[in-house]
Enzyme design. Structure first.
Site, PDB file in Angstrom:
ATOM      1  N   SER A 162      12.382  20.823   4.832  1.00 32.39           N
ATOM      2  CA  SER A 162      13.066  21.531   3.751  1.00 32.39           C
ATOM      3  C   SER A 162      12.029  22.131   2.812  1.00 32.39           C
ATOM      4  CB  SER A 162      13.946  20.553   2.966  1.00 32.39           C
ATOM      5  OG  SER A 162      14.357  21.111   1.728  1.00 32.39           O
ATOM      6  N   TYR A 187      13.165  12.661  -1.615  1.00 32.81           N
ATOM      7  CA  TYR A 187      13.556  13.616  -0.572  1.00 32.81           C
ATOM      8  C   TYR A 187      12.391  14.548  -0.250  1.00 32.81           C
ATOM      9  CZ  TYR A 187      16.537  17.044   1.834  1.00 32.81           C
ATOM     10  OH  TYR A 187      17.099  17.882   2.764  1.00 32.81           O
TER      11      TYR A 187
END
Length: 335
Positions: A162, A187
Protein backbone atom coordinates in the site's frame (compact mmCIF):
# COMPACT_ATOMS: atom_id res chain seq x y z
CA UNK A 1 20.30 -3.09 -5.27
CA UNK A 2 17.36 -4.87 -3.71
CA UNK A 3 14.77 -2.78 -5.43
CA UNK A 4 16.53 -2.36 -8.73
CA UNK A 5 15.88 1.36 -8.71
CA UNK A 6 17.09 1.58 -12.28
CA UNK A 7 14.03 -0.58 -13.05
CA UNK A 8 11.76 1.50 -10.80
CA UNK A 9 10.46 3.56 -13.72
CA UNK A 10 7.07 3.31 -15.44
CA UNK A 11 7.09 0.96 -18.42
CA UNK A 12 4.41 2.79 -20.34
CA UNK A 13 2.12 -0.22 -19.94
CA UNK A 14 -0.82 1.58 -21.52
CA UNK A 15 -2.97 0.96 -18.45
CA UNK A 16 -4.30 3.69 -16.16
CA UNK A 17 -5.87 4.17 -12.75
CA UNK A 18 -9.20 3.38 -14.43
CA UNK A 19 -8.12 -0.02 -15.83
CA UNK A 20 -9.80 -3.13 -14.42
CA UNK A 21 -8.33 -6.55 -13.72
CA UNK A 22 -10.25 -7.97 -16.68
CA UNK A 23 -8.75 -5.35 -18.99
CA UNK A 24 -5.23 -6.03 -17.73
CA UNK A 25 -5.71 -9.76 -18.40
CA UNK A 26 -7.15 -9.33 -21.90
CA UNK A 27 -5.32 -11.77 -24.15
CA UNK A 28 -3.54 -13.46 -21.23
CA UNK A 29 -4.15 -17.23 -21.06
CA UNK A 30 -3.67 -18.65 -17.56
CA UNK A 31 -4.83 -22.18 -18.38
CA UNK A 32 -2.87 -24.76 -16.34
CA UNK A 33 -1.55 -22.02 -14.05
CA UNK A 34 -1.89 -22.61 -10.31
CA UNK A 35 -2.37 -19.53 -8.14
CA UNK A 36 -2.61 -19.26 -4.36
CA UNK A 37 -4.32 -16.09 -3.13
CA UNK A 38 -4.68 -15.31 0.57
CA UNK A 39 -7.88 -13.50 1.45
CA UNK A 40 -9.19 -14.06 -2.05
CA UNK A 41 -12.85 -14.15 -1.02
CA UNK A 42 -13.60 -10.52 -0.17
CA UNK A 43 -13.08 -7.04 -1.57
CA UNK A 44 -10.29 -6.67 -4.08
CA UNK A 45 -9.18 -10.23 -3.25
CA UNK A 46 -12.49 -11.53 -4.56
CA UNK A 47 -12.29 -9.27 -7.61
CA UNK A 48 -8.78 -10.65 -8.26
CA UNK A 49 -9.97 -14.25 -7.89
CA UNK A 50 -12.81 -13.68 -10.35
CA UNK A 51 -10.56 -12.08 -12.97
CA UNK A 52 -7.81 -14.71 -12.68
CA UNK A 53 -10.30 -17.58 -12.97
CA UNK A 54 -11.88 -15.98 -16.04
CA UNK A 55 -8.40 -15.91 -17.60
CA UNK A 56 -8.19 -19.69 -17.07
CA UNK A 57 -6.21 -19.99 -13.82
CA UNK A 58 -6.81 -22.57 -11.13
CA UNK A 59 -7.05 -20.44 -7.97
CA UNK A 60 -6.73 -21.68 -4.41
CA UNK A 61 -8.13 -19.16 -1.94
CA UNK A 62 -6.47 -19.48 1.45
CA UNK A 63 -8.72 -18.25 4.26
CA UNK A 64 -9.02 -18.56 8.00
CA UNK A 65 -12.83 -18.87 7.80
CA UNK A 66 -13.31 -21.47 5.08
CA UNK A 67 -17.11 -21.45 5.39
CA UNK A 68 -17.32 -17.71 4.76
CA UNK A 69 -14.85 -18.02 1.89
CA UNK A 70 -16.76 -20.91 0.29
CA UNK A 71 -20.02 -18.97 0.53
CA UNK A 72 -18.46 -15.87 -1.06
CA UNK A 73 -16.95 -17.96 -3.88
CA UNK A 74 -20.00 -20.14 -4.56
CA UNK A 75 -20.71 -20.42 -8.26
CA UNK A 76 -17.19 -19.52 -9.38
CA UNK A 77 -15.67 -22.51 -11.18
CA UNK A 78 -11.93 -23.07 -10.96
CA UNK A 79 -11.60 -22.05 -7.31
CA UNK A 80 -10.85 -24.17 -4.28
CA UNK A 81 -10.78 -23.02 -0.66
CA UNK A 82 -8.12 -24.14 1.81
CA UNK A 83 -7.75 -23.25 5.46
CA UNK A 84 -4.92 -20.93 6.43
CA UNK A 85 -4.50 -18.89 9.60
CA UNK A 86 -1.59 -16.51 9.08
CA UNK A 87 -1.21 -16.02 12.84
CA UNK A 88 -0.81 -19.76 13.45
CA UNK A 89 2.60 -21.15 12.41
CA UNK A 90 1.26 -24.72 12.48
CA UNK A 91 -1.61 -23.80 10.15
CA UNK A 92 0.87 -22.20 7.74
CA UNK A 93 3.16 -25.23 7.80
CA UNK A 94 0.17 -27.52 7.24
CA UNK A 95 -0.99 -25.52 4.23
CA UNK A 96 2.48 -25.57 2.66
CA UNK A 97 2.86 -29.28 3.37
CA UNK A 98 -0.52 -30.10 1.77
CA UNK A 99 0.39 -28.14 -1.33
CA UNK A 100 3.87 -29.63 -1.61
CA UNK A 101 2.51 -33.15 -1.07
CA UNK A 102 0.02 -32.65 -3.93
CA UNK A 103 2.93 -32.29 -6.35
CA UNK A 104 1.37 -29.27 -8.03
CA UNK A 105 3.76 -26.54 -9.16
CA UNK A 106 2.82 -23.08 -7.93
CA UNK A 107 3.03 -20.42 -10.62
CA UNK A 108 1.82 -17.42 -8.63
CA UNK A 109 1.55 -16.74 -4.90
CA UNK A 110 -0.42 -13.60 -4.05
CA UNK A 111 0.10 -12.48 -0.45
CA UNK A 112 -2.99 -10.34 -0.06
CA UNK A 113 -4.62 -10.90 3.35
CA UNK A 114 -4.19 -8.19 5.96
CA UNK A 115 -5.43 -7.19 9.38
CA UNK A 116 -5.86 -3.82 11.05
CA UNK A 117 -6.82 -3.02 14.61
CA UNK A 118 -7.70 0.19 16.40
CA UNK A 119 -5.99 -1.09 19.55
CA UNK A 120 -2.72 -2.97 19.93
CA UNK A 121 -3.37 -6.70 19.60
CA UNK A 122 -0.70 -9.35 20.11
CA UNK A 123 -0.71 -12.93 18.86
CA UNK A 124 0.16 -15.99 20.93
CA UNK A 125 3.86 -15.28 20.40
CA UNK A 126 3.57 -11.69 21.61
CA UNK A 127 3.88 -10.29 18.08
CA UNK A 128 1.85 -7.27 16.94
CA UNK A 129 -0.85 -8.79 14.74
CA UNK A 130 -0.89 -6.30 11.84
CA UNK A 131 2.80 -7.06 11.22
CA UNK A 132 2.44 -10.76 12.07
CA UNK A 133 -0.48 -11.28 9.66
CA UNK A 134 0.50 -9.20 6.65
CA UNK A 135 4.24 -9.79 6.71
CA UNK A 136 5.44 -12.55 9.01
CA UNK A 137 2.69 -15.05 8.18
CA UNK A 138 3.18 -14.47 4.47
CA UNK A 139 6.96 -14.74 4.87
CA UNK A 140 6.58 -18.17 6.49
CA UNK A 141 4.04 -19.24 3.85
CA UNK A 142 6.29 -18.14 0.97
CA UNK A 143 9.29 -20.01 2.36
CA UNK A 144 7.15 -23.10 2.87
CA UNK A 145 5.96 -22.98 -0.73
CA UNK A 146 9.45 -22.48 -2.19
CA UNK A 147 9.69 -26.06 -3.57
CA UNK A 148 6.38 -25.62 -5.41
CA UNK A 149 7.43 -22.21 -6.72
CA UNK A 150 10.70 -23.68 -7.99
CA UNK A 151 8.79 -26.52 -9.67
CA UNK A 152 6.84 -23.99 -11.78
CA UNK A 153 10.04 -23.07 -13.68
CA UNK A 154 8.94 -19.46 -13.77
CA UNK A 155 6.92 -18.18 -10.81
CA UNK A 156 5.86 -14.89 -9.29
CA UNK A 157 5.35 -13.86 -5.68
CA UNK A 158 3.07 -10.84 -5.40
CA UNK A 159 2.85 -8.87 -2.14
CA UNK A 160 -0.17 -6.59 -1.89
CA UNK A 161 1.30 -3.57 -0.11
CA UNK A 162 0.00 0.00 0.00
CA UNK A 163 1.02 3.60 -0.43
CA UNK A 164 0.60 3.66 3.35
CA UNK A 165 4.11 2.20 3.50
CA UNK A 166 5.18 5.83 3.27
CA UNK A 167 3.95 6.38 6.85
CA UNK A 168 6.49 4.13 8.55
CA UNK A 169 9.84 2.48 8.02
CA UNK A 170 10.54 -0.72 9.96
CA UNK A 171 10.56 0.11 13.66
CA UNK A 172 13.68 -1.86 14.43
CA UNK A 173 13.74 -0.84 18.09
CA UNK A 174 10.01 -1.30 18.76
CA UNK A 175 8.69 -3.68 16.14
CA UNK A 176 5.60 -4.65 18.14
CA UNK A 177 4.65 -1.20 19.44
CA UNK A 178 5.36 -1.72 23.10
CA UNK A 179 5.34 2.08 23.27
CA UNK A 180 2.74 4.34 21.67
CA UNK A 181 0.61 2.09 19.46
CA UNK A 182 -0.73 3.80 16.34
CA UNK A 183 -2.87 1.76 13.95
CA UNK A 184 -1.82 3.83 10.90
CA UNK A 185 1.86 3.39 11.69
CA UNK A 186 1.37 -0.33 12.37
CA UNK A 187 -0.32 -0.73 9.00
CA UNK A 188 2.38 1.35 7.31
CA UNK A 189 5.17 -0.72 8.85
CA UNK A 190 3.53 -3.97 7.72
CA UNK A 191 3.32 -2.67 4.14
CA UNK A 192 6.92 -1.44 4.14
CA UNK A 193 7.89 -4.93 5.27
CA UNK A 194 6.03 -6.49 2.33
CA UNK A 195 7.81 -4.23 -0.16
CA UNK A 196 11.25 -4.93 1.32
CA UNK A 197 10.39 -8.66 1.35
CA UNK A 198 9.47 -8.67 -2.34
CA UNK A 199 12.73 -6.97 -3.26
CA UNK A 200 14.92 -9.27 -1.20
CA UNK A 201 13.04 -12.36 -2.43
CA UNK A 202 13.72 -11.28 -6.00
CA UNK A 203 17.40 -10.81 -5.23
CA UNK A 204 17.67 -14.25 -3.61
CA UNK A 205 15.39 -16.29 -5.83
CA UNK A 206 15.49 -14.76 -9.33
CA UNK A 207 18.13 -17.31 -10.32
CA UNK A 208 15.52 -20.00 -9.58
CA UNK A 209 13.08 -18.29 -11.92
CA UNK A 210 11.04 -16.80 -9.04
CA UNK A 211 10.40 -13.07 -9.25
CA UNK A 212 9.06 -10.81 -6.51
CA UNK A 213 6.67 -7.88 -6.84
CA UNK A 214 4.90 -5.53 -4.48
CA UNK A 215 2.13 -3.10 -5.27
CA UNK A 216 -0.32 -0.42 -4.24
CA UNK A 217 -3.80 -1.46 -5.39
CA UNK A 218 -5.65 1.75 -4.61
CA UNK A 219 -8.36 2.26 -2.04
CA UNK A 220 -11.68 0.47 -2.38
CA UNK A 221 -14.38 0.98 0.22
CA UNK A 222 -17.04 -0.96 -1.65
CA UNK A 223 -18.55 -4.32 -0.61
CA UNK A 224 -16.85 -6.22 2.19
CA UNK A 225 -13.84 -3.93 2.30
CA UNK A 226 -16.21 -1.11 3.05
CA UNK A 227 -17.74 -3.10 5.90
CA UNK A 228 -14.28 -3.78 7.27
CA UNK A 229 -13.41 -0.10 6.96
CA UNK A 230 -16.54 1.08 8.69
CA UNK A 231 -15.82 -1.17 11.64
CA UNK A 232 -12.40 0.47 11.93
CA UNK A 233 -13.45 4.00 10.96
CA UNK A 234 -16.70 5.73 11.78
CA UNK A 235 -18.67 7.13 8.81
CA UNK A 236 -17.68 10.66 9.81
CA UNK A 237 -14.02 9.67 9.58
CA UNK A 238 -14.53 8.06 6.17
CA UNK A 239 -16.28 11.23 5.00
CA UNK A 240 -13.40 13.34 6.32
CA UNK A 241 -10.96 11.17 4.36
CA UNK A 242 -13.07 11.66 1.23
CA UNK A 243 -13.80 7.94 0.93
CA UNK A 244 -17.57 8.24 1.25
CA UNK A 245 -19.89 11.12 0.44
CA UNK A 246 -22.60 12.77 2.51
CA UNK A 247 -24.94 10.03 1.27
CA UNK A 248 -22.53 7.43 2.76
CA UNK A 249 -21.92 6.02 -0.71
CA UNK A 250 -18.32 5.31 -1.79
CA UNK A 251 -16.54 8.10 -3.66
CA UNK A 252 -15.00 6.88 -6.91
CA UNK A 253 -12.04 8.89 -8.16
CA UNK A 254 -9.44 6.44 -9.56
CA UNK A 255 -6.84 9.14 -10.25
CA UNK A 256 -6.91 9.92 -6.53
CA UNK A 257 -6.70 6.23 -5.60
CA UNK A 258 -10.45 5.73 -4.92
CA UNK A 259 -11.37 2.72 -7.02
CA UNK A 260 -13.92 0.01 -7.58
CA UNK A 261 -12.80 -3.47 -6.47
CA UNK A 262 -12.24 -4.37 -10.13
CA UNK A 263 -9.99 -1.34 -10.60
CA UNK A 264 -8.15 -2.01 -7.33
CA UNK A 265 -7.58 -5.61 -8.41
CA UNK A 266 -6.03 -4.54 -11.71
CA UNK A 267 -2.50 -4.06 -10.39
CA UNK A 268 -2.70 -7.42 -8.58
CA UNK A 269 -3.61 -9.07 -11.89
CA UNK A 270 -0.86 -7.10 -13.64
CA UNK A 271 1.75 -8.31 -11.13
CA UNK A 272 0.49 -11.87 -11.27
CA UNK A 273 0.29 -12.35 -15.00
CA UNK A 274 1.27 -9.47 -17.27
CA UNK A 275 3.89 -10.43 -19.86
CA UNK A 276 5.12 -6.82 -19.65
CA UNK A 277 6.89 -7.80 -16.42
CA UNK A 278 8.74 -10.76 -17.91
CA UNK A 279 12.40 -10.37 -17.01
CA UNK A 280 11.72 -7.61 -14.48
CA UNK A 281 11.46 -8.24 -10.75
CA UNK A 282 11.87 -6.61 -7.38
CA UNK A 283 9.75 -3.64 -8.40
CA UNK A 284 6.85 -1.88 -6.71
CA UNK A 285 3.79 -1.28 -8.88
CA UNK A 286 0.74 0.98 -9.02
CA UNK A 287 -1.97 1.60 -11.62
CA UNK A 288 -0.83 -1.52 -13.53
CA UNK A 289 2.65 -0.19 -14.18
CA UNK A 290 5.92 0.25 -12.34
CA UNK A 291 5.69 3.13 -9.88
CA UNK A 292 8.12 6.00 -9.51
CA UNK A 293 10.26 6.75 -6.47
CA UNK A 294 9.12 9.72 -4.38
CA UNK A 295 11.31 10.77 -1.47
CA UNK A 296 8.78 13.13 0.13
CA UNK A 297 7.70 11.94 3.57
CA UNK A 298 4.00 11.14 3.98
CA UNK A 299 2.40 12.45 7.13
CA UNK A 300 -0.98 11.68 8.76
CA UNK A 301 -1.88 15.34 8.16
CA UNK A 302 -1.39 14.87 4.41
CA UNK A 303 -3.53 11.73 4.54
CA UNK A 304 -6.28 13.58 6.36
CA UNK A 305 -6.67 16.14 3.58
CA UNK A 306 -6.20 13.66 0.75
CA UNK A 307 -2.76 14.97 -0.28
CA UNK A 308 -1.27 11.56 -0.88
CA UNK A 309 1.22 9.95 -3.17
CA UNK A 310 1.42 6.20 -3.34
CA UNK A 311 4.76 6.05 -5.15
CA UNK A 312 7.71 4.18 -3.67
CA UNK A 313 9.39 5.68 -0.61
CA UNK A 314 13.18 5.18 -0.56
CA UNK A 315 13.08 3.48 2.86
CA UNK A 316 11.12 0.61 1.30
CA UNK A 317 13.78 0.14 -1.38
CA UNK A 318 16.83 0.05 0.87
CA UNK A 319 18.84 -3.14 0.22
CA UNK A 320 20.42 -3.17 3.67
CA UNK A 321 16.99 -2.93 5.31
CA UNK A 322 15.63 -5.69 3.08
CA UNK A 323 18.48 -8.03 4.00
CA UNK A 324 18.16 -7.16 7.69
CA UNK A 325 14.39 -7.74 7.64
CA UNK A 326 14.74 -11.18 6.03
CA UNK A 327 17.21 -12.24 8.72
CA UNK A 328 14.97 -10.80 11.43
CA UNK A 329 11.92 -12.64 10.09
CA UNK A 330 13.79 -15.94 10.11
CA UNK A 331 14.70 -15.34 13.76
CA UNK A 332 11.13 -14.37 14.69
CA UNK A 333 9.84 -17.62 13.17
CA UNK A 334 12.19 -19.77 15.24
CA UNK A 335 11.28 -18.22 18.59
Amino acid sequence: MTHHLENQQPLGSGFTAFSTAAEVLTGVDLTDRNIVLTGGHSGLGLASTEALVKAGASVTVAARDTDAAAAALAGIDGVRVERLDLLDPESIDAFAARWTHSGRPLHVLINNAAATHRQRVLDARGYETTFATAFLGHFQLTLGLLPALRAAHGARVVNVASGSHRLSDIRWDDLHFAHGYDSDLAYGQSKTALILFAGELDRRWAADGIRGYSLHPGISVITSLRRASTSLYAPAELRAMGLIGEDDEPVLDPEREKKTPEQAAATIAFAAASPLLDGIGGVYLKNSDVARVDARPLTPEMLAVGDVTSDLAPHAADPASAHRLWDLAERLLTK
